[in-house]
Design an enzyme around this catalytic site. Structure first.
Site, mmCIF file in Angstrom:
data_model
loop_
_atom_site.group_PDB
_atom_site.id
_atom_site.type_symbol
_atom_site.label_atom_id
_atom_site.label_comp_id
_atom_site.label_asym_id
_atom_site.label_seq_id
_atom_site.Cartn_x
_atom_site.Cartn_y
_atom_site.Cartn_z
ATOM 1 N N LYS A 257 35.266 88.591 67.814
ATOM 2 C CA LYS A 257 36.345 89.351 68.679
ATOM 3 C C LYS A 257 36.840 90.325 67.706
ATOM 4 O O LYS A 257 37.677 90.018 66.629
ATOM 5 C CB LYS A 257 37.339 88.255 69.214
ATOM 6 C CG LYS A 257 38.427 88.852 69.816
ATOM 7 C CD LYS A 257 39.535 88.018 70.571
ATOM 8 C CE LYS A 257 40.788 88.773 70.776
ATOM 9 N NZ LYS A 257 41.828 87.754 71.352
ATOM 10 N N ASP A 262 46.506 93.604 69.647
ATOM 11 C CA ASP A 262 46.706 92.788 71.154
ATOM 12 C C ASP A 262 48.018 92.972 71.510
ATOM 13 O O ASP A 262 48.746 91.996 71.135
ATOM 14 C CB ASP A 262 46.170 91.485 71.024
ATOM 15 C CG ASP A 262 46.123 90.829 72.203
ATOM 16 O OD1 ASP A 262 46.497 91.680 73.642
ATOM 17 O OD2 ASP A 262 45.928 89.581 72.582
ATOM 18 N N LYS A 269 52.938 91.136 76.081
ATOM 19 C CA LYS A 269 53.352 90.089 74.938
ATOM 20 C C LYS A 269 55.016 90.294 74.730
ATOM 21 O O LYS A 269 55.468 91.371 74.490
ATOM 22 C CB LYS A 269 52.745 89.887 73.802
ATOM 23 C CG LYS A 269 51.233 89.459 73.914
ATOM 24 C CD LYS A 269 50.628 89.150 72.522
ATOM 25 C CE LYS A 269 49.190 88.935 72.442
ATOM 26 N NZ LYS A 269 48.933 87.504 73.037
ATOM 27 N N ASP A 339 46.294 90.018 79.279
ATOM 28 C CA ASP A 339 46.393 89.450 77.867
ATOM 29 C C ASP A 339 45.400 88.407 77.701
ATOM 30 O O ASP A 339 45.073 88.178 76.311
ATOM 31 C CB ASP A 339 47.967 88.701 77.647
ATOM 32 C CG ASP A 339 48.057 88.441 75.897
ATOM 33 O OD1 ASP A 339 47.392 89.027 75.370
ATOM 34 O OD2 ASP A 339 49.103 87.899 75.795
ATOM 35 N N GLU A 341 42.087 89.069 77.300
ATOM 36 C CA GLU A 341 41.279 90.364 76.793
ATOM 37 C C GLU A 341 39.981 89.756 75.963
ATOM 38 O O GLU A 341 38.939 90.428 76.257
ATOM 39 C CB GLU A 341 41.983 91.414 76.357
ATOM 40 C CG GLU A 341 42.055 91.636 74.962
ATOM 41 C CD GLU A 341 43.148 90.403 74.351
ATOM 42 O OE1 GLU A 341 43.646 89.695 75.175
ATOM 43 O OE2 GLU A 341 42.921 90.143 73.082
ATOM 44 N N ARG A 343 38.311 86.979 75.903
ATOM 45 C CA ARG A 343 37.182 86.576 76.554
ATOM 46 C C ARG A 343 36.462 87.640 77.364
ATOM 47 O O ARG A 343 35.100 87.503 77.656
ATOM 48 C CB ARG A 343 37.418 85.292 77.508
ATOM 49 C CG ARG A 343 38.622 85.706 78.563
ATOM 50 C CD ARG A 343 39.477 84.701 79.236
ATOM 51 N NE ARG A 343 40.434 84.242 78.371
ATOM 52 C CZ ARG A 343 41.032 83.094 78.633
ATOM 53 N NH1 ARG A 343 40.904 82.519 79.711
ATOM 54 N NH2 ARG A 343 42.050 82.646 77.772
HETATM 55 N N1 BES Z 1 45.070 87.024 70.793
HETATM 56 C C1 BES Z 1 45.476 85.975 71.923
HETATM 57 C C2 BES Z 1 45.337 84.766 71.374
HETATM 58 C C3 BES Z 1 46.447 84.472 70.090
HETATM 59 C C4 BES Z 1 47.550 83.867 70.157
HETATM 60 C C5 BES Z 1 45.985 84.721 68.859
HETATM 61 C C6 BES Z 1 48.347 83.654 69.273
HETATM 62 C C7 BES Z 1 46.739 84.358 67.752
HETATM 63 C C8 BES Z 1 47.830 83.951 67.902
HETATM 64 C C9 BES Z 1 44.914 86.423 73.205
HETATM 65 O O1 BES Z 1 44.281 87.232 73.396
HETATM 66 C C10 BES Z 1 45.804 85.775 74.249
HETATM 67 O O2 BES Z 1 46.809 86.600 74.337
HETATM 68 N N2 BES Z 1 45.448 84.657 75.014
HETATM 69 C C11 BES Z 1 46.372 84.274 75.805
HETATM 70 C C12 BES Z 1 45.706 83.535 76.985
HETATM 71 C C13 BES Z 1 46.440 83.508 78.247
HETATM 72 C C14 BES Z 1 47.092 84.780 79.037
HETATM 73 C C15 BES Z 1 45.575 82.708 79.331
HETATM 74 C C16 BES Z 1 47.341 83.384 75.294
HETATM 75 O O3 BES Z 1 46.929 82.338 74.617
HETATM 76 O O4 BES Z 1 48.529 82.938 75.685
HETATM 77 ZN ZN ZN Z 2 45.623 88.684 74.472
HETATM 78 ZN ZN ZN Z 3 43.796 88.646 71.924
#
Ligand code: BES
Ligand code: ZN
Ligand code: ZN
Length: 487
Positions: A257, A262, A269, A339, A341, A343
């Site tokens: 990835k 992000d 976020k 968020d 993204e 996947r």
């Molecule tokens: N990049 C984040 C995941 C992440 C979180 C990486 C903390 C490193 C530290 C990912 O893109 C994300 O935002 N995932 C969301 C998914 C949710 C919206 C289902 C998450 O984990 O909150």
């Molecule tokens: Zn994200």
């Molecule tokens: Zn991410």
């Protein structure tokens, strides 16, 4: 740092420091120092527990100026993963004190190919500082210039161990250097350019698809994420071909990835801690790092690295919650949360790998915050549709001291992802967030054996360790490399 193998006996080594690993249950180096080591133990100044250090000045009959004791813990349990830490500990303890030449003599149980390799890796990893962008270079003259490893016999195996330890350690630091660059400096195009420069230097094939090519292929999931950013996306493909005709029909894809920043997009976020989202390309950095070592160590299996690189921003052209995109594979996805993204971009990348000659897929992604809720910051989560490949990955990770833990992947979890308006939704609700993310990815691997590593909890170290600086860790570079070498 120059790493040298030599046959000089411990007592005769001229250096700023001679390192001696000593244990809770076995005192080492006492014979060399006319009892100095025992004196430290007897006075309670050193006990041998893991990562303990003691520095002795003008140590008895040694030619080295200092004796540095490193605690190895319980000798019976001491292995290469402990050795790696001690390599880092030595460098991180002695470098700030102005030591320039350090040496260690290995024999007995401490001397093996794995031990030498791990020691070299550890020293190189410990030498990394995440201060590339500081202009105050007051510590620039503080460098370990030579790390000498003394062995009874410089065998070909040990020379190779030093070489591979160096290649792997430097590869992991290459990944860490990429991750450490902030989003303004490391855009998707810049990340792709860094991969290309590395590929040219190390003789790897490199192809970079631009936005128009991705559109032509129909990578709607990836492009949907990229829409909100002024920075164009890049789809990086690096190819390693073994020097002699492969003895296997297998072709490994490592997919990472590459979200250079992000923000969450329109599902934005919270600002607290958002600065860390520059490490959301840790998976891409790890596959590039792994390819750097693979190019040098030349495993027998062909390996292709694939990294979809984008920035997730909430610009005026950004995709909206509720948008429906069509993936490269053909399935439609309802983007319920922008968020989620990672996947989306990986869906298109995994299908690309499956359709372009790769037989086995392994991906690494900072995919979910939920993985850190489940495992803390110690283990990566492992998700797979194939027990055999999962076992291979787990065994590589164990050898390399990158901790990984498998999760269930029952079909029932797929129900969490249903969408009323498209084939699948991109989120699965509150529970089992890391598993539903993995179930989403599984839809796009075209039934190829596949393993997903969720590295969101381990790709960044909030507090430094005595053997490793804070910041990017470069996980799982070593597992990728070992997986290819041991295939
Ligand atoms: N990049 C984040 C995941 C992440 C979180 C990486 C903390 C490193 C530290 C990912 O893109 C994300 O935002 N995932 C969301 C998914 C949710 C919206 C289902 C998450 O984990 O909150
Ligand atoms: Zn994200
Ligand atoms: Zn991410």
């Amino acid at each position: 740092m120059e790493l040298i193998l030599s046959r000089t006996p411990a007592a005769a080594i001229e250096a700023d420091a001679l390192l001696v690993i000593s244990f809770t249950d076995e005192r080492a180096g006492n014979d060399l120092t006319e009892g100095l080591v025992s004196e430290l133990y007897d006075r309670g100044e050193f006990t041998g527990k893991a990562l303990e250090t003691a520095i002795v000045h003008r140590p008895g009959p040694l030619r080295a100026a200092r004796l540095v004791l490193l605690g190895g813990g319980d000798k019976a349990k001491f292995g290469p993963n402990d050795m790696r830490k001690l390599g880092g500990l030595a460098v991180r303890t002695l470098k700030p004190k102005g030591f320039k030449n350090i040496a260690i003599a290995l024999s007995g149980e401490l001397l093996s190919v794995k031990m030498v390799e791990a020691l070299v890796e550890g020293a190189i990893l410990g030498d990394f500082e995440p201060d590339q962008l500081k202009t105050d270079k007051k510590n620039a003259d503080k460098k370990i210039e030579q790390f000498r490893i003394s062995v009874p016999d410089e065998t070909v195996e040990l020379v190779n161990a030093l070489r591979s330890g160096r290649a792997i350690g430097e590869a992991q630091n290459f990944a860490r250097t990429l991750v450490n660059q902030p989003g303004n400096l490391l855009t998707p195009l810049k990340l792709a350019a860094e991969a290309k420069t590395m590929a040219e230097e190390f003789g790897l094939g490199c192809e970079i698809l631009d936005e128009a090519q991705m559109r032509q292929l129909g990578m709607g999931a990836l492009l949907g994420v990229s829409m909100g950013s002024a920075e164009p996306p890049a789809f990086v493909i690096l190819r390693y071909t073994p020097p002699s005709p492969p003895t296997t029909e297998d072709h490994l894809a490592i997919v990472g990835k590459g979200v250079t920043f992000d923000t969450g997009g329109i599902s934005i976020k919270p600002s607290d801690g958002m600065e860390k989202m520059k490490y959301d390309m840790g998976g891409a950095a790890a596959v590039f790092g792994a390819m750097r070592a693979i190019a040098q160590l030349k495993p027998a299996i062909p390996v292709t690295a694939i990294a979809p690189c984008v920035e997730n921003m909430p610009g005026s052209k950004a995709q909206r919650p509720g948008d429906i995109v069509t993936t490269y594979q053909g399935k439609t996805v309802e983007v319920l949360n922008t968020d989620a993204e990672g996947r989306l971009i990986l869906a298109d990348a995994l299908t690309y790998a499956a359709r372009h000659g790769c037989t086995h897929l392994v991906n690494a992604a900072t995919l979910t915050g939920a993985i850190a809720v489940a495992l803390g910051h110690l283990y990566s989560g492992v998700f797979s549709n194939n027990e055999e490949l999962q076992a291979k990955v787990l065994s590589a990770s164990k050898l390399e001291g990158e901790r990984m833990w498998p999760f269930p992947m029952d079909e029932d979890y797929k129900e969490y992802l249903k969408s009323a308006f498209a084939d699948i939704g991109n989120i699965g609700g509150r529970w089992g967030g890391s598993i539903t993310a993995a179930k989403f990815l599984e839809e796009f691997v075209e039934n190829k054996p596949w393993v997903h590593l969720d590295i969101a909890g381990v790709a960044w170290l909030d507090d430094g360790k005595p053997f490793l600086a804070k910041g990017p860790t470069g996980t799982p570079v070593r597992t990728f490399v070992r997986l290819a070498l041991n295939w």
